[in-house]
Structures are given as C-alpha cells and as structure tokens.
Scaffold this active site. Structure first.
Site: not given
Length: 662
Positions: A201, A282
């Site tokens: 991320e 995710e």
C-alpha cells in the site's frame, strides 16, 4: 527445455545423478498429449488479451484467504489451513514479519512461530498455492508495521520506506537471509508460491519514492528470478500512481462498503494496469479494533454478496482476514489518524474474520463457502471443531513489586543508566514493555503545588513520588500534565509503557519521553526542566521472565502483603497463580476488575489486557501452550487488582467463551 518421460528415464538408466531428475521434475509438470507425456515448464503468468492469470499455461482464478503464521501457535497451523481449504480456497496469503525473524541486529529466528518454511510446506501439503508478502513493511496492525525497532537506534534519523541508503542496506541484508530460503518454494522451482508482493500500500505513503520502489523491485526479482509473479497492492484512490511500479503487476484492495462504486474502483485500477486480471488483494470481511472503541463487526450476508459480485467480474479475491488469530506478546501496533490521536490496537486479531480467533468456522464462513461453491470445486475436507473449556477461578498471590530492589534485580534489564535527558526505549535497546525514569527533586518550595508536564510522551506514564502513586498521563487521551503536592526532598518516578508503535503510514514512533519533563510552581510560575535521570528498562522478555519463573517455581519469592485497596499504590506488582488441566482445551483468561498489564501462561506471553478500556476483556489461551497437570499463571499488573476486601485474594477466571464486545 522440453523433455519426454522416456528421455528422463533414459538418463536415469544411463547413470545420470538422481539429483538432476529431482530438479527437473520439481520445475516441470506433466501434460498428457495422447501419444506421450510432454514436459511443460511450471509458470504463473498473465494473459493480457484474455485478462486472466495462467497457471502452467491454463486460465486460473483464485479465491484466497489471509492467514499470518505469526498469529497462531505453530502446532495449530495445519488445522487452520485445513479449515480454510474446506471453504474452497485455493490460495493462502501471508505476510512475512521482518521484526519477528530479525528481532535484534544480526540475530535471526527461523524456528517455532518463526518457522516460515514449515508453514509454506504445510500449506502446499493441504493443496494451497501461496501468495507471499515480504514487505519489508507490512502494516498488518503489527508494531512498527513489522519493521525492526533497532533500525531507529542503529541509524538515528533513518527514513524508512525510502531510498535512504541505510534503509536499503538493511533491507538487502534481510532479503539475503529471507529470500534465499524462499527460492525453493517459488512455483517455477516446484514450490507453491505463485505471487510475491513488492512493498505494501505504498501509494498512500507520503514519500512517493519511485527510486526506492524500483530498487526494491529489482532486489526482490534478484531472488524470484521469474519463478513467481511480482505484484503490488494499493488503496483505490488518487494516489494509486505512487504505488505503481513499472513491470510489476498492480492490484487493489477494498471492503464491501465500497461495492456500490466497484466500477469506479476497477477504473482506478485500470488507470495504472490497463490489462490483465482484476484483483482485490485485501477484501475485508471484518476490520481492526483499537482500545477504547467498539469492536468492529461486519455483516456476513453483505460480505458474501460482495464476494459474488467480484467473482462475477472474473476477479480474483483475497480475504483479509480469513483467519485473524492473535497479537501475542507486545506485537500489536497502533494507529495515528492525522489529528495526533494515537490509538493502540487490541491484543485479539479476531477481526470478525471468516474463522474466529480459536480457528472455528462462523456463520460468515458458511455463507462465503456457498458463494465459492458456485465458482470453484469444494474439496471433501473434514472440518476441525476446536473445543474450549472453562477451567474456573484461580486465586492470584502478589509475589514481586516491580519497583522494589528485588523486583529490579529480577525483572530489570541491568542497572539504571544515567543521562541528562530521559533515554528512549530504542536508546536502551528495548523493544517494548516498561521503562522507569527517576530523578531527585531539588529546589522545591514546601507546601507548594507543582504542575508536572511530560512533553512528547509515548505512550502512557504511571507517576509516583517516593513510590506513592499519583496518577496517569496518556498519549491516547492527550493528557500530559498532572498537579503534584508535597514534593520537597522527594524522588519523582515515571513508569512509561510502550503501547505499540504506529503500523499504518509509519512515522518515527520512537518510545519513551522524547521531549522535556518540566515542573511549574502553582501552574503559573517559571517552568523548570528536570534533568539527571536514572533510566531502568523492564522488557518483560527473556532472560528476565525466565529468571522470574525460576524464582517462583523454586519458592524463592515470598507472598507480599496486600494493599488495603485494589489500587497498587507502591508500583506494579507481579501476581502468581496455578490451575490444574485434566484435558487440553482452548480457554479464555478473564481479568475482570483488574486494571492494565500483561499475562503469561506457562511462560508464554498472551499479550496485553486492559478491561477498563474495552472492548476486549478476555485473552485467548491456545490449548497448545497448556499441559496436563499443574499450569502456571502470571499477571504483571500495572494499576489495580479486583480484590474485594482485606482478607480476599484477587483472582482471574478461565472461561469457555471469549468476550470481545464490552
């Protein structure tokens, strides 16, 4: 190179080494052609025209589940994996935690809960492919996002997750240890690892350092060597470009709450990855929880419906988390939401995941499995039913005061270190737990009140004057000042707790008291900075905990006199109790009425408890750490017990059900 089975047999007959045959068979698969069995190289690639993955040349869609090996006892790994396989998952996803394997500079751990190779082997044995996420930054609600604390000490001012040469140097050392171990498990080498993540991320990280990302891509590929697919994961927003790495496959992440904008999300992903399969790396069936807030819950029907919608797009999906587990010890991290509101994570990582913290299925599991059944074959796997047991009430006896001479001798990390300014945990080479700061007060006017202020406290301080408790200061509650009385010729003692380093969008979350410590007479006079500190570390780790256990078992510690109230006026106290186990079952430690501290069963650190803060009350106790007969229980209690009277001992109970929603 392509060979036929008869060619391999001929080589064996001709006397070529069997090792060559093993290598060849490990890197190829057999495909029946009708006339013969042709050898095809193992591969995991992307078909950009058909927008799909290709596993050994065939289209492949995955439904994966995250399971972090470091959040379960290693003797439970296989059972958890088998339950995940029973849901129909074909891939298991795991982070690799640098700080677990490399807890101190030059020290590496690869056994027990750190036996990553065994975890991968077990996953392969259960029929899983593996997605490996080595970071090196992983977030994962872990202390410092999984980066070792000692980097701060070794390189003051180090810029994590950037092209800082000190950081990249240490990452290269870490990868040389980790990735060489991982090479045999890459899909192209006969192993189960089909994908390897580069960073994590990164798009939302402020640095946006593409020189660093390109370096990390190359450093990772140096070991992967095309035997698995490199990928990134990023939040779908306007910073996704900062996380995109040239030549690395891009994926995104989101929960069902954003399902209404799924087309916009795919458009954001397509802006950096125009072709190839769509992937949600995710997908959140639950969410993380902090102390002093409600437990986060997510509706199972909405989770299942969102999964079906993504699979209709032919997307691949990874549940984060499918099995959450537990932040044992001091591994739970914290968040800072930008308004300087520090929020430490609870010990449980149940996450309202598809499996619960013990490893059993939930109603959400059943709903998800039925959706998976529409797209993938569900294997005929017997489900494990993990049983819990209430071992009942355990009376706890006070055996050691942390601030007493005996307490320091056993639990302190050596003698106090003198310094002008208070030293940080990192300067004391200490991962977590407690540091005691002491100084003698001089020039104090008798009969005057003084305002004590701790500037840049990280994270929570118990304040004592001459061993008498005065109050609590807290970073989480933005409370940094306390009025004190009768300070003339006194000793000021500040016992500071590390509640977990920031894990998301990490900053330099160094622990201790980083700013000045001041006194102000009457709250209006001149401000005096206090200096000349004695710094004593209480890591609450080995070898001190082992020494404590030995002293308890050898009856070397006498029971202390109880305070007349539940508040521990003279410092944190170690409490000891015993309970008998006649059958091995999971259980839950219930510290109702206690204040705040750390719990150990048979020397195993279950993690932090904090009943007044809610929402988590009980701590999960794996059956794998228990044994038949007498078991030992230790609480290092910082603040108060639940004793109800002068002649009544404090107690805990072991329950058969968790309480995570106070």
């Amino acid at each position: 190179m392509k060979l036929r089975c008869r060619d391999i047999l001929a080589m064996a007959v001709s006397g070529l080494a069997g090792a060559l045959i093993v290598v060849l068979i490990g890197s190829v698969v057999l495909r029946y052609t009708g006339a013969d069995e042709e050898i095809v190289e193992r591969s995991f690639t992307i078909d950009h025209e058909a927008n799909t993955f290709l596993l050994d040349g065939k289209p492949f869609q995955y439904v994966a589940g995250s399971f972090h090996y470091f959040r379960a006892h290693p003797n439970a790994w296989q059972k958890r994996l088998r339950t995940m396989r029973a849901a129909g998952l074909n891939v298991v996803d795991t982070y690799v935690e640098w700080s677990l394997h490399n807890p101190r500079d030059g020290e590496y751990l690869w056994s027990g809960i750190a036996d990553l190779e065994r975890f991968i082997q077990l996953a392969q044995g259960e029929g899983f492919h593996v997605i490996l996420r080595p970071g090196p930054y992983i977030c994962a609600e872990r202390d410092n996002g999984g980066l070792p604390y000692w980097l701060f000490t070794k390189y003051p001012g180090i810029k994590m997750r950037t092209n800082d040469t000190n950081y990249t140097h240490e990452v290269s050392i870490w990868y040389s240890k980790l990735m060489q171990r991982m090479q045999p498990y890459m899909h192209g080498n006969g192993g189960p690892i089909i994908m390897v993540q580069v960073e994590n991320e990164y798009g939302v990280f402020h640095a946006c350092d593409h020189d660093y990302l390109n370096w990390l891509r190359d450093e990772t590929e140096k070991y992967v060597q095309g035997k698995a697919l490199l990928f990134t994961t990023d939040i779908p927003n306007d910073r996704i470009q900062c996380g995109k790495i040239e030549g690395v496959f891009a994926t995104t992440d989101f929960g069902y709450d954003r399902l209404h904008e799924i087309d916009e999300i795919w458009e954001i992903l397509r802006s950096v990855q125009p072709t190839g399969p769509l992937v949600n790396s995710e997908f959140y069936p639950g969410w993380l929880t902090h102390w002093q807030e409600d437990n986060q819950r997510r509706d199972g029907v909405l989770v299942a419906n969102a999964l079906r919608k993504m699979l209709e797009y032919k997307a691949s999906v990874n549940f984060y988390m499918f099995f959450g587990g537990t932040n044992f010890g001091f591994t739970a991290g914290a968040n800072d939401f930008g308004d300087s509101k520090y929020a430490p994570d609870v010990t449980s990582y149940d996450y309202d995941a598809v499996m619960d913290e013990v490893g059993n299925i939930t109603h959400k599991f059943e709903l998800v499995r039925e959706v998976i059944r529409e797209y993938l074959d569900i294997p005929n796997v017997r489900l494990f039913k993990e049983e819990s047991f209430a071992y009942g009430r355990v009376e706890m006896s006070p055996v050691l005061n942390l601030l007493s001479p005996e307490g320091r001798n056993i639990l302190a990390k050596g003698d106090a270190v003198l310094s002008t300014k208070p030293m940080t945990f990192e300067e004391l080479d200490q991962f977590s737990a407690l540091v005691l700061y002491e100084t003698n007060l001089t020039g104090i006017d008798e009969g005057q009140s003084y305002v004590l202020t701790l500037n840049d406290l990280r994270d929570r301080a118990l304040v004592y004057v001459d061993h008498e408790w005065q109050g609590i200061l807290s970073r989480q509650n933005a409370n940094f000042s306390l009025t004190l009385e009768n300070l003339k010729n006194s000793k000021l003692q500040l016992l500071v707790e590390n509640q977990g380093r920031i894990n998301f969008n990490i900053a330099d979350d160094i622990k201790g008291i980083l700013g000045s410590i001041t006194l102000q007479k009457g709250g209006v006079g001149d401000v005096e900075e206090l200096e000349n500190w004695h710094n004593t570390g209480f890591p609450l780790e080995d070898p001190q905990i082992s020494e404590l256990w030995t002293a308890i078992h050898n009856k070397a510690l006498k029971e202390l006199e109880n305070d007349t109230t539940s508040r521990l006026h003279h410092g944190p106290v170690v409490y000891y109790g015993e309970f008998v186990v006649n059958k091995l079952r999971h259980t839950f430690l219930n510290p109702s009425g206690w204040g705040k501290g750390v719990a150990f069963v048979n020397g195993f650190n279950l993690g932090r408890y904090w009943p007044p803060a809610r929402p988590q009350l009980t701590l999960y106790v794996p059956q794998e750490i228990l044994h038949l007969g007498v078991n030992s229980m230790v609480l290092v209690e910082y603040e108060q017990t639940n004793r109800e009277g002068e002649n009544v001992k404090p107690f805990i109970t072991f329950d058969d059900t968790p309480q995570l929603d106070l």
